[in-house]
Design a protein around this motif. Structure first.
Motif, PDB file in Angstrom:
ATOM      1  N   ASN A   1       0.811  -1.206   0.000  1.00 46.24           N
ATOM      2  CA  ASN A   1       0.000   0.000   0.000  1.00 46.24           C
ATOM      3  C   ASN A   1       0.854   1.271   0.000  1.00 46.24           C
ATOM      4  OD1 ASN A   1      -1.673  -2.079   2.068  1.00 46.24           O
ATOM      5  ND2 ASN A   1      -2.742  -1.294   0.298  1.00 46.24           N
ATOM      6  N   PRO A   2       1.575   1.519  -1.099  1.00 42.30           N
ATOM      7  CA  PRO A   2       2.344   2.770  -1.170  1.00 42.30           C
ATOM      8  C   PRO A   2       1.414   3.971  -1.392  1.00 42.30           C
ATOM      9  CG  PRO A   2       2.525   1.589  -3.232  1.00 42.30           C
ATOM     10  CD  PRO A   2       1.751   0.704  -2.299  1.00 42.30           C
ATOM     11  N   LEU A   3       1.919   5.142  -1.106  1.00 44.68           N
ATOM     12  CA  LEU A   3       1.174   6.384  -1.308  1.00 44.68           C
ATOM     13  C   LEU A   3       1.780   7.141  -2.480  1.00 44.68           C
ATOM     14  CD1 LEU A   3       0.939   7.530   2.414  1.00 44.68           C
ATOM     15  CD2 LEU A   3      -0.751   6.239   1.102  1.00 44.68           C
ATOM     16  N   SER A   4       0.936   7.821  -3.228  1.00 50.75           N
ATOM     17  CA  SER A   4       1.430   8.608  -4.352  1.00 50.75           C
ATOM     18  C   SER A   4       0.576   9.857  -4.523  1.00 50.75           C
ATOM     19  CB  SER A   4       1.459   7.767  -5.641  1.00 50.75           C
ATOM     20  OG  SER A   4       0.179   7.268  -5.946  1.00 50.75           O
ATOM     21  N   ALA A   5       0.982  10.712  -5.437  1.00 47.73           N
ATOM     22  CA  ALA A   5       0.244  11.932  -5.769  1.00 47.73           C
ATOM     23  C   ALA A   5       0.065  11.983  -7.277  1.00 47.73           C
ATOM     24  CB  ALA A   5       1.006  13.162  -5.286  1.00 47.73           C
ATOM     25  N   LYS A   6      -0.988  12.663  -7.702  1.00 45.11           N
ATOM     26  CA  LYS A   6      -1.275  12.728  -9.127  1.00 45.11           C
ATOM     27  C   LYS A   6      -1.747  14.129  -9.508  1.00 45.11           C
ATOM     28  CE  LYS A   6      -3.559   9.195 -10.758  1.00 45.11           C
ATOM     29  NZ  LYS A   6      -4.718   8.344 -11.114  1.00 45.11           N
ATOM     30  N   LEU A   7      -1.313  14.574 -10.665  1.00 46.35           N
ATOM     31  CA  LEU A   7      -1.755  15.827 -11.255  1.00 46.35           C
ATOM     32  C   LEU A   7      -2.659  15.481 -12.432  1.00 46.35           C
ATOM     33  CD1 LEU A   7      -1.492  18.949 -11.640  1.00 46.35           C
ATOM     34  CD2 LEU A   7       0.442  18.440 -13.142  1.00 46.35           C
ATOM     35  N   ARG A   8      -3.797  16.148 -12.502  1.00 48.02           N
ATOM     36  CA  ARG A   8      -4.727  15.964 -13.626  1.00 48.02           C
ATOM     37  C   ARG A   8      -4.889  17.286 -14.356  1.00 48.02           C
ATOM     38  NH1 ARG A   8      -9.857  12.292 -12.077  1.00 48.02           N
ATOM     39  NH2 ARG A   8      -8.783  10.744 -10.826  1.00 48.02           N
ATOM     40  N   ALA A   9      -4.956  17.223 -15.670  1.00 49.86           N
ATOM     41  CA  ALA A   9      -5.242  18.403 -16.487  1.00 49.86           C
ATOM     42  C   ALA A   9      -6.133  17.962 -17.631  1.00 49.86           C
ATOM     43  CB  ALA A   9      -3.955  19.013 -17.010  1.00 49.86           C
ATOM     44  N   GLY A  10      -7.117  18.760 -17.952  1.00 45.55           N
ATOM     45  CA  GLY A  10      -8.035  18.361 -19.002  1.00 45.55           C
ATOM     46  C   GLY A  10      -8.639  19.528 -19.744  1.00 45.55           C
ATOM     47  N   ILE A  11      -9.218  19.192 -20.894  1.00 48.02           N
ATOM     48  CA  ILE A  11      -9.953  20.154 -21.706  1.00 48.02           C
ATOM     49  C   ILE A  11     -11.229  19.468 -22.180  1.00 48.02           C
ATOM     50  CG2 ILE A  11      -8.672  19.531 -23.805  1.00 48.02           C
ATOM     51  CD1 ILE A  11      -9.058  22.523 -24.640  1.00 48.02           C
ATOM     52  N   PHE A  12     -12.342  20.192 -22.089  1.00 45.20           N
ATOM     53  CA  PHE A  12     -13.616  19.639 -22.515  1.00 45.20           C
ATOM     54  C   PHE A  12     -13.729  19.747 -24.030  1.00 45.20           C
ATOM     55  CE2 PHE A  12     -14.355  20.202 -18.058  1.00 45.20           C
ATOM     56  CZ  PHE A  12     -15.081  19.059 -17.740  1.00 45.20           C
ATOM     57  N   LEU A  13     -13.974  18.608 -24.676  1.00 47.83           N
ATOM     58  CA  LEU A  13     -14.126  18.553 -26.124  1.00 47.83           C
ATOM     59  C   LEU A  13     -15.556  18.885 -26.526  1.00 47.83           C
ATOM     60  CD1 LEU A  13     -12.169  15.223 -26.645  1.00 47.83           C
ATOM     61  CD2 LEU A  13     -11.290  17.563 -26.818  1.00 47.83           C
ATOM     62  N   GLN A  14     -16.490  18.403 -25.734  1.00 45.08           N
ATOM     63  CA  GLN A  14     -17.908  18.701 -25.877  1.00 45.08           C
ATOM     64  C   GLN A  14     -18.454  18.936 -24.475  1.00 45.08           C
ATOM     65  OE1 GLN A  14     -19.948  15.599 -27.962  1.00 45.08           O
ATOM     66  NE2 GLN A  14     -18.874  15.968 -29.868  1.00 45.08           N
ATOM     67  N   THR A  15     -19.707  19.331 -24.386  1.00 46.94           N
ATOM     68  CA  THR A  15     -20.291  19.554 -23.068  1.00 46.94           C
ATOM     69  C   THR A  15     -20.182  18.294 -22.224  1.00 46.94           C
ATOM     70  OG1 THR A  15     -21.814  21.175 -24.004  1.00 46.94           O
ATOM     71  CG2 THR A  15     -22.376  20.265 -21.842  1.00 46.94           C
ATOM     72  N   ASN A  16     -19.482  18.402 -21.087  1.00 41.04           N
ATOM     73  CA  ASN A  16     -19.296  17.327 -20.108  1.00 41.04           C
ATOM     74  C   ASN A  16     -18.509  16.113 -20.619  1.00 41.04           C
ATOM     75  OD1 ASN A  16     -20.502  18.717 -18.000  1.00 41.04           O
ATOM     76  ND2 ASN A  16     -22.533  17.992 -18.535  1.00 41.04           N
ATOM     77  N   ILE A  17     -17.777  16.251 -21.708  1.00 40.56           N
ATOM     78  CA  ILE A  17     -16.884  15.198 -22.213  1.00 40.56           C
ATOM     79  C   ILE A  17     -15.497  15.820 -22.379  1.00 40.56           C
ATOM     80  CG2 ILE A  17     -16.383  13.575 -24.068  1.00 40.56           C
ATOM     81  CD1 ILE A  17     -19.397  13.525 -24.669  1.00 40.56           C
ATOM     82  N   ALA A  18     -14.522  15.276 -21.639  1.00 44.25           N
ATOM     83  CA  ALA A  18     -13.189  15.887 -21.620  1.00 44.25           C
ATOM     84  C   ALA A  18     -12.106  14.887 -21.988  1.00 44.25           C
ATOM     85  CB  ALA A  18     -12.889  16.466 -20.233  1.00 44.25           C
ATOM     86  N   LEU A  19     -10.997  15.408 -22.464  1.00 46.26           N
ATOM     87  CA  LEU A  19      -9.766  14.657 -22.660  1.00 46.26           C
ATOM     88  C   LEU A  19      -8.876  15.022 -21.473  1.00 46.26           C
ATOM     89  CD1 LEU A  19      -8.216  12.773 -24.582  1.00 46.26           C
ATOM     90  CD2 LEU A  19      -7.282  14.825 -25.660  1.00 46.26           C
ATOM     91  N   GLU A  20      -8.412  14.004 -20.743  1.00 47.73           N
ATOM     92  CA  GLU A  20      -7.693  14.251 -19.488  1.00 47.73           C
ATOM     93  C   GLU A  20      -6.340  13.559 -19.483  1.00 47.73           C
ATOM     94  OE1 GLU A  20      -9.829  14.392 -15.569  1.00 47.73           O
ATOM     95  OE2 GLU A  20      -8.708  12.538 -15.260  1.00 47.73           O
ATOM     96  N   LEU A  21      -5.319  14.292 -19.062  1.00 51.98           N
ATOM     97  CA  LEU A  21      -3.970  13.774 -18.881  1.00 51.98           C
ATOM     98  C   LEU A  21      -3.723  13.645 -17.383  1.00 51.98           C
ATOM     99  CD1 LEU A  21      -1.114  13.076 -19.988  1.00 51.98           C
ATOM    100  CD2 LEU A  21      -0.582  15.506 -19.737  1.00 51.98           C
ATOM    101  N   GLN A  22      -3.191  12.485 -16.962  1.00 55.94           N
ATOM    102  CA  GLN A  22      -2.879  12.253 -15.555  1.00 55.94           C
ATOM    103  C   GLN A  22      -1.399  11.898 -15.425  1.00 55.94           C
ATOM    104  OE1 GLN A  22      -5.473   9.309 -13.828  1.00 55.94           O
ATOM    105  NE2 GLN A  22      -7.325  10.353 -14.499  1.00 55.94           N
ATOM    106  N   LEU A  23      -0.699  12.575 -14.503  1.00 56.84           N
ATOM    107  CA  LEU A  23       0.713  12.329 -14.230  1.00 56.84           C
ATOM    108  C   LEU A  23       0.870  12.104 -12.733  1.00 56.84           C
ATOM    109  CD1 LEU A  23       2.158  15.278 -16.331  1.00 56.84           C
ATOM    110  CD2 LEU A  23       2.033  12.889 -17.016  1.00 56.84           C
ATOM    111  N   GLY A  24       1.489  10.977 -12.352  1.00 55.07           N
ATOM    112  CA  GLY A  24       1.623  10.666 -10.933  1.00 55.07           C
ATOM    113  C   GLY A  24       3.021  10.243 -10.560  1.00 55.07           C
ATOM    114  N   GLY A  25       3.280  10.275  -9.253  1.00 52.30           N
ATOM    115  CA  GLY A  25       4.583   9.871  -8.741  1.00 52.30           C
ATOM    116  C   GLY A  25       4.494   9.419  -7.302  1.00 52.30           C
ATOM    117  N   ASN A  26       5.549   8.753  -6.856  1.00 59.21           N
ATOM    118  CA  ASN A  26       5.603   8.167  -5.519  1.00 59.21           C
ATOM    119  C   ASN A  26       5.777   9.220  -4.428  1.00 59.21           C
ATOM    120  OD1 ASN A  26       5.828   5.775  -3.807  1.00 59.21           O
ATOM    121  ND2 ASN A  26       7.928   6.442  -3.486  1.00 59.21           N
TER     122      ASN A  26
END
Length: 183
Positions: free
Chosen positions: A52-77
């Motif tokens: 059970n390690p712990l990590s953190a994540k950054l999310r960034a996204g842009i909505f392509l249509q109403t309530n539909i997004a393309l999302e990039l997630q980057l995480g690390g230990n």
């Protein structure tokens, strides 16, 4: 009676601007962007051990249509987990690209689902750091969560999330708590 009418009118005038703002964010319009940060509790299990390690994540996204997004997630230990004195495991990095579907906000709450492709690196250390092995894992991944928007914090949205970034010879489940800002 007159006092009740004045108090009710004052209350409605106070709540009306908050309701208008909530309606503006209820449906994310095309080209709206967001960024968020979360902490994750990872559950990594094979047939005989669980870590059970712990990590953190950054999310960034842009909505392509109403309530539909393309999302990039980057995480690390953040913190690795030890099973015993001789074996330690950490989720060194994680990168994913996802398509996110979300419902409109109803009474300050929204549900969302996402799916896509994920790459992550597990680092296993044994023998007091003398033997180190990185495993690069790639797979389709999915997740879901609940968001809550508090009217006092305009564009800040808090969320609870469950995701499955990898499920093959080992299973990785992630439980996260985070916040995102919608621009």
């Amino acid at each position: 009676m007159k006092k009740t009418i004045i108090m009710t009118s004052a209350l409605l005038c106070h709540l009306l601007p908050l309701q208008v703002h909530a309606d503006e964010l209820s449906n994310a319009p095309p080209l709206a962007t967001y960024a968020g940060l979360e902490s994750l509790y990872n559950r990594i299990s094979d047939h005989s051990h669980e870590y059970n390690p712990l990590s953190a994540k950054l999310r960034a996204g842009i909505f392509l249509q109403t309530n539909i997004a393309l999302e990039l997630q980057l995480g690390g230990n953040i913190h690795s987990d030890k099973m015993d004195n001789s074996r330690e495991i950490s989720l060194t990095d994680q990168t994913g690209l996802f398509l996110r579907f979300q419902s409109p906000i109803e009474q300050g709450v929204r549900v969302y689902l996402y799916g896509g492709y994920n790459e992550l690196t597990l680092t296993q250390t044994a023998g007091n750091g003398f033997m180190k092995r990185d495993s690069r894992l790639e797979s389709s991944a999915w997740g879901m969560g609940f968001e809550e928007q508090m009217s006092q914090l305009k564009n800040v949205i808090f969320y609870l999330d469950y995701s499955r970034p990898y499920d093959d010879e080992i299973r990785i489940s992630q439980y996260s708590l985070g916040a995102r800002y919608q621009f």
